[in-house]
Design an enzyme around this catalytic site. Structure first.
Site, short mmCIF file in Angstrom:
data_model
loop_
_atom_site.label_atom_id
_atom_site.label_comp_id
_atom_site.label_asym_id
_atom_site.label_seq_id
_atom_site.Cartn_x
_atom_site.Cartn_y
_atom_site.Cartn_z
NE ARG A 96 -1.66 8.45 -5.38
CZ ARG A 96 -0.43 8.62 -4.89
NH1 ARG A 96 0.28 7.59 -4.47
NH2 ARG A 96 0.08 9.85 -4.84
CG LEU A 100 -1.98 -1.03 1.39
CD1 LEU A 100 -2.74 -0.82 2.70
CD2 LEU A 100 -2.94 -1.00 0.22
CG ASP A 101 0.62 4.23 -3.06
OD1 ASP A 101 1.47 3.42 -3.46
OD2 ASP A 101 -0.22 4.78 -3.81
NE ARG A 102 6.15 8.23 3.12
CZ ARG A 102 7.20 8.26 3.96
NH1 ARG A 102 7.00 8.45 5.24
NH2 ARG A 102 8.42 8.15 3.50
CB THR A 113 -2.97 3.98 0.65
OG1 THR A 113 -2.90 4.77 -0.54
CG2 THR A 113 -4.24 3.13 0.60
#
Length: 323
Positions: free
Chosen positions: A259, A158-160, A162
């Site tokens: 995104r 997961l992105d930082r 998110t």
């Protein structure tokens, strides 16, 4: 956070120190006690049934202090699943000094996988900087408490910025098994997205071919077949004229897919300046991994973990009151 396979996760209880009464003579050290599991049960239920001379809060405290082990491995989760033949050991004199985890909560752990809820702002894995705080690093320290040779392995990321549910493997073999069969193994992987503006179409599907620039920014190629195919489905939950809350399902799992696709339809994710957002109201990226449902790589059982929609997402998309 709850899992649909089992009962909802119980509320956390605070540590309660069991102190001796003032002036009472010191008690001799209690020897470790071991019990053999006869039938499937959750750990707390097993302990409550087996240990009749201690109350519920006392037993919960022993768990939180790392004084309970299953087959020699310290376990702190109340709903850890026990199986016939396993040995549960209680050693009140040797608590495990577990380091508090920052930005994550373990919601499921067994011999093969660990499922966590990650907060926004925590990296999944390191980006190359020394001493970065990451979910991976903290989980590595966690599993090595019981055995210095233990490791965790990244399955997906997961992105930082998110938040939400993600999974790690406990062995390289399980990691490879999950990654090689990801499309068949994962039964549901859904997000909630807080996006800018009022989304007019109540549901839709976005399909494009994603590529990456030299600055590591993803974009949809205008040419069919040029890049990695990405498909995102969304459904409107609620909206006002400023923000919309969407339920988003991934049919593919490309980098920054949601995104890019939200930006493509003119409704970038709130707080996502990289992909065209203009708002900073929520103070974070408006993306949350809400549901992860998959076939367990060893047992074949379908496990489903669901996380609540962040309250800020609901607040910013609440419909305007009618007079």
């Amino acid at each position: 956070m709850n899992t649909r396979r089992t009962r909802n996760q119980g509320n956390r209880t605070s540590n309660h120190k069991q102190g001796a009464r003032s002036g009472a003579p010191a008690k001799p050290a209690a020897a470790p006690k071991s019990f053999t599991v006869a039938e499937p049960a959750e750990l707390l239920a097993f302990l409550l049934k087996t240990i009749t001379n201690k109350g519920r809060n006392s037993i919960k405290s022993m768990l939180s202090r790392g004084q309970v082990a299953v087959n020699g491995k310290p376990v702190t989760r109340h709903n850890h699943q026990l199986h016939p033949g396993q040995t549960v050991t209680i050693d009140q004199e040797k608590p495990t000094e577990a380091k508090e985890m920052l930005g994550l909560t373990i919601v499921h752990e067994d011999d093969d996988i660990i499922v966590i809820q990650k907060d926004a702002g925590l990296l999944s894995i390191a980006t190359g900087e020394d001493n970065e705080l990451t979910a991976y690093r903290q989980l590595m320290e966690h599993v090595r408490l019981s055995n210095p040779k233990n490791r965790v392995y990244v399955v997906h990321r997961l992105d930082r910025d998110t938040s939400g549910v993600m999974m790690f493997a406990r062995s390289e073999a399980i990691q490879q098994s999950l990654q090689n069969s990801w499309k068949e193994t994962v039964k549901e992987r859904s997000y909630v997205a807080l996006v800018e503006g009022a989304v007019k179409k109540s549901e839709g599907t976005i399909s494009s071919w994603l590529k990456e620039t030299s600055t590591l920014k993803m974009y949809s190629s205008p040419h069919e077949g040029d890049g990695l195919h990405a498909v995102t489905r969304y459904k409107l939950i609620q909206a006002n004229r400023h923000f919309s809350l969407l339920e988003v399902h991934l049919e593919t799992g490309r980098k920054n897919q949601i995104r890019v696709h939200m930006s493509d339809i003119g409704h970038p994710i709130a707080g996502d300046k990289k992909y065209g957002a203009e708002t900073k109201a929520v103070g974070r990226l408006g993306l949350h991994a809400r549901v992860l449902s998959f076939v367990h790589p060893t047992t074949g059982e379908i496990l489903t973990f669901e996380s609540a929609i962040p309250k800020t997402f609901l607040k910013y998309t609440a419909p305007a009151p009618t007079n």
